[in-house]
Design an enzyme around this catalytic site. Structure first.
Site, short mmCIF file in Angstrom:
data_model
loop_
_atom_site.label_atom_id
_atom_site.label_comp_id
_atom_site.label_asym_id
_atom_site.label_seq_id
_atom_site.Cartn_x
_atom_site.Cartn_y
_atom_site.Cartn_z
N ASP A 63 -1.38 -4.07 4.46
CA ASP A 63 -1.95 -5.36 4.85
C ASP A 63 -0.91 -6.06 5.74
OD1 ASP A 63 0.06 -6.19 3.06
OD2 ASP A 63 -1.37 -6.32 1.41
N ASP A 118 0.99 -9.71 6.61
CA ASP A 118 1.27 -11.11 6.28
C ASP A 118 1.81 -11.78 7.53
OD1 ASP A 118 0.55 -10.96 3.57
OD2 ASP A 118 2.47 -10.01 3.10
N ASP A 161 12.92 -12.06 -1.08
CA ASP A 161 13.73 -11.34 -2.07
C ASP A 161 14.78 -10.42 -1.45
OD1 ASP A 161 11.66 -9.63 -1.25
OD2 ASP A 161 10.96 -9.15 -3.27
P1 ATP Z 1 4.00 -4.09 -0.54
O1 ATP Z 1 4.09 -3.19 0.62
O2 ATP Z 1 4.08 -3.36 -1.82
O3 ATP Z 1 2.90 -5.09 -0.47
P2 ATP Z 1 5.60 -6.36 0.10
O4 ATP Z 1 7.06 -6.45 0.44
O5 ATP Z 1 4.63 -6.69 1.16
O6 ATP Z 1 5.37 -4.93 -0.51
P3 ATP Z 1 4.33 -8.43 -1.40
O7 ATP Z 1 4.28 -8.63 -2.86
O8 ATP Z 1 3.09 -8.16 -0.65
O9 ATP Z 1 5.40 -7.27 -1.15
O10 ATP Z 1 5.06 -9.72 -0.80
C1 ATP Z 1 5.13 -9.99 0.59
C2 ATP Z 1 6.49 -10.59 0.94
O11 ATP Z 1 6.69 -11.82 0.21
C3 ATP Z 1 7.67 -9.73 0.57
O12 ATP Z 1 7.97 -8.78 1.57
C4 ATP Z 1 8.77 -10.75 0.40
O13 ATP Z 1 9.30 -11.13 1.65
C5 ATP Z 1 8.05 -11.93 -0.20
N1 ATP Z 1 8.08 -11.90 -1.67
C6 ATP Z 1 7.15 -11.35 -2.49
N2 ATP Z 1 7.48 -11.50 -3.78
C7 ATP Z 1 8.63 -12.18 -3.80
C8 ATP Z 1 9.50 -12.67 -4.83
N3 ATP Z 1 9.22 -12.45 -6.13
N4 ATP Z 1 10.61 -13.35 -4.47
C9 ATP Z 1 10.88 -13.59 -3.16
N5 ATP Z 1 10.14 -13.15 -2.16
C10 ATP Z 1 9.02 -12.46 -2.45
MG MG Z 2 2.46 -6.82 0.96
#
Ligand code: ATP
Ligand code: MG
Length: 407
Positions: free
Chosen positions: A30, A32, A107
Site C-alpha cells: 500500500d 502512505d 519508529d
Molecule cells: P508494512 O510494509 O508491514 O506495512 P510499514 O512500515 O508500512 O510496514 P505500517 O504499520 O504500515 O508499517 O506503518 C507505516 C509507517 O508508520 C511506518 O513505516 C512508520 O514510519 C510509521 N509507524 C507505524 N507504526 C509506528 C509506531 N508504532 N511508532 C512509530 N512509527 C510508526
Molecule cells: Mg504499511
C-alpha cells in the site's frame, strides 16, 4: 496524487514502508502519503476522499483502485509533558508538525524516508538510506525511550527483521529484554492485530524465530510452556510445520487464516491441559472441549482473538478427535463438517513428526479422492465459500452468523 497536492501548493511525499519497499526493489502493498496539508485541505483537493479517525484524522483517497492513506505531518506532541503515562508510554500523538518532525517521530530509520515521486528525490533526516543499504534496523533516537513510548515497536522490530532480512543494530537490540514485559500493558486487541501482521505476511517461520531470539514469544502467548530464557517459549514441532505451510500457501496466493496457526501454537498447552482431565476419567471429546475453552479464555486476555477465529481453532482441534474414527457407516460424514479441510491439513502436519499418524492421514487423503462429493470444499455453495473467508480475515461474514454453532 502527490502531484495534485503539490500543484495545490502543499508539500507531499510517499513515506514509510512504501518507500522502504520501493528502495528494496519490492512492490509495496500500500502507499502512505505525508503532507503539510491538513485533512480538511486534503479534502478540498480530493473532494471524494474520506476522512477517518477521530483522534488522529487521516484522509483515505482512492486512486485507480488503490487506497492511499494521506496523513498530515505529525510533530513532537508525543514527547511533550502530559502526553505520556508514568511508564513513558505515549498516550497522545496528535500535534501537527513539519516534515523533519514527522520523520523523527517514526519508529525505525528505514521507515522514515520521504520520497517525492514527481522528481524522484529522497528526503532522509535520520540516516535511513544508509541503514537500508547496510540492511540495518535502527530505532530513531534513544532506543529504550522509543520502546517504552510504544512497546509494540519490539514486535515491529521482529517483524521487519524476519520480513526484510535486516539485522538489528546493537543499540536497538540491547534494551529489548528489559522493555519486553511492558507488552503486557498493550491492549489485547492491538496485540492481536500485530499477531496477524507477524504471522500472515508470508514470513511466519522467520518471524517466530525472531520472536524467540528477542525473547518476545511468551509475551504474546503467555500460555506457552517456558523455554530456556525469559520470553522464550518451548514450541511443539507442529508450530514450525504450520508456519511453513502458511508461508507456502501465501507464496502460492492461497487463502490463509490465523486460526490455523493459533491451533498450532496452542496445541502443546492444549495437550497439557487435556491430560489431567482424561486421567480423571473425563471422555476425550469433553476433555478437549473443556481444555480448549479454558486455554482460549486465558490467551484472549493477552491477544483478543476474535470469535470468528477462535471458533475455527476450536473446530480444528475437535476434528482431530473425529478424524480418529475411520470405521462405521457414519465415519465419512466428518468430511462434510465445516473446517474438515483445515483439520485434515492439521493432521497432515502433525503426522510429519508423529509417523504413527501417517496411516490415518493417508486414509483421509484417499477418502477425499474416493468421495469428493462429501468434502466440505468440493461443492462450495456461495455461503460456504464466504465462510471460508478470503485471506482468512472473515470480514465478509454477515453479522450474527456464529461460526461456533455449525459443527
Ligand atoms: P508494512 O510494509 O508491514 O506495512 P510499514 O512500515 O508500512 O510496514 P505500517 O504499520 O504500515 O508499517 O506503518 C507505516 C509507517 O508508520 C511506518 O513505516 C512508520 O514510519 C510509521 N509507524 C507505524 N507504526 C509506528 C509506531 N508504532 N511508532 C512509530 N512509527 C510508526
Ligand atoms: Mg504499511
Amino acid at each position: 496524487m502527490v502531484a495534485s497536492l503539490q500543484q495545490a501548493g502543499y508539500e507531499a511525499y510517499i513515506v514509510g514502508g512504501s518507500v522502504r519497499d520501493l528502495l528494496l526493489g519490492e512492490r509495496p502493498k500500500d502507499f502512505d502519503v505525508a503532507t503539510d496539508a491538513t485533512p480538511e485541505e486534503v479534502k478540498a483537493v480530493f473532494p471524494r476522499c474520506r476522512l477517518i479517525g477521530r483522534r488522529f484524522r487521516l484522509a483515505h483517497v482512492r486512486m485507480r483502485g488503490a487506497l492511499l492513506e494521506v496523513a498530515t505531518f505529525r510533530g513532537q506532541g508525543g514527547q511533550a509533558p502530559g502526553h505520556q503515562d508514568d511508564d513513558g508510554r505515549m498516550l497522545r500523538d496528535n500535534v501537527w508538525g513539519s516534515v523533519e518532525e514527522d520523520a523523527v517521530r517514526r519508529d525505525f530509520t528505514i521507515n522514515a524516508l520521504f520520497m517525492d515521486p514527481v522528481n524522484g528525490e529522497i528526503r532522509d533526516y535520520v540516516g535511513g538510506f544508509r541503514d537500508l543499504q547496510q540492511r540495518s534496523l535502527r530505532l530513531i533516537g534513544d532506543p529504550e525511550i522509543r520502546y517504552r513510548e510504544d512497546p509494540v515497536r519490539l514486535l515491529r522490530a521482529a517483524r521487519f527483521a524476519a520480513k526484510l532480512g535486516v539485522t538489528l543494530e546493537p543499540a536497538t537490540a540491547a534494551p529489548m529484554a528489559a522493555v519486553a514485559p511492558r507488552l503486557e500493558q498493550i491492549p489485547p486487541a492491538r496485540l492481536f492485530e500485530e499477531v496477524c501482521k507477524l504471522f500472515l505476511t508470508g514470513h511466519a517461520g522467520r518471524t517466530v524465530d525472531a520472536l524467540q531470539q528477542f525473547g518476545l514469544m511468551r509475551y504474546l502467548f503467555p500460555v506457552l510452556p517456558a523455554g530456556d530464557d525469559v520470553g522464550v517459549a518451548h514450541l511443539h514441532p507442529v508450530v514450525q510445520r504450520a508456519t511453513e505451510s502458511t508461508d507456502r500457501r501465501i507464496a502460492e496466493g492461497k487463502s490463509v487464516t490465523p486460526a490455523f496457526l493459533i491451533a498450532a501454537v496452542l496445541w502443546e498447552p492444549l495437550l497439557e491441559r487435556i491430560a489431567p482431565l482424561e486421567a480423571a476419567g473425563m471422555p476425550a471429546y469433553q476433555a478437549m472441549e473443556e481444555a480448549a475453552d479454558a486455554l482460549l479464555a486465558e490467551q484472549l486476555q493477552r491477544t483478543a482473538i476474535p470469535r470468528r477465529f477462535s471458533a475455527v481453532t476450536r473446530q480444528i482441534w475437535l476434528n482431530q478427535l473425529r478424524l480418529k474414527r475411520t470405521r462405521g457407516a457414519r465415519a465419512l460424514t466428518v468430511m462434510s463438517q465445516p473446517r474438515f479441510r483445515a483439520a485434515y491439513d492439521f493432521l497432515l502436519i502433525r503426522a510429519l513428526d508423529e509417523p504413527e499418524l501417517q496411516e490415518l492421514a493417508d486414509f483421509w487423503t484417499q477418502a477425499q479422492q474416493e468421495r469428493p462429493d462429501l468434502v466440505e470444499t468440493a461443492a462450495p455453495t456461495k455461503r460456504r465459500r464466504r465462510r471460508r473467508g478470503g485471506r482468512g480475515r472473515g470480514r465478509k461474514r454477515p453479522e450474527g452468523v456464529n461460526p461456533g454453532t455449525d459443527t
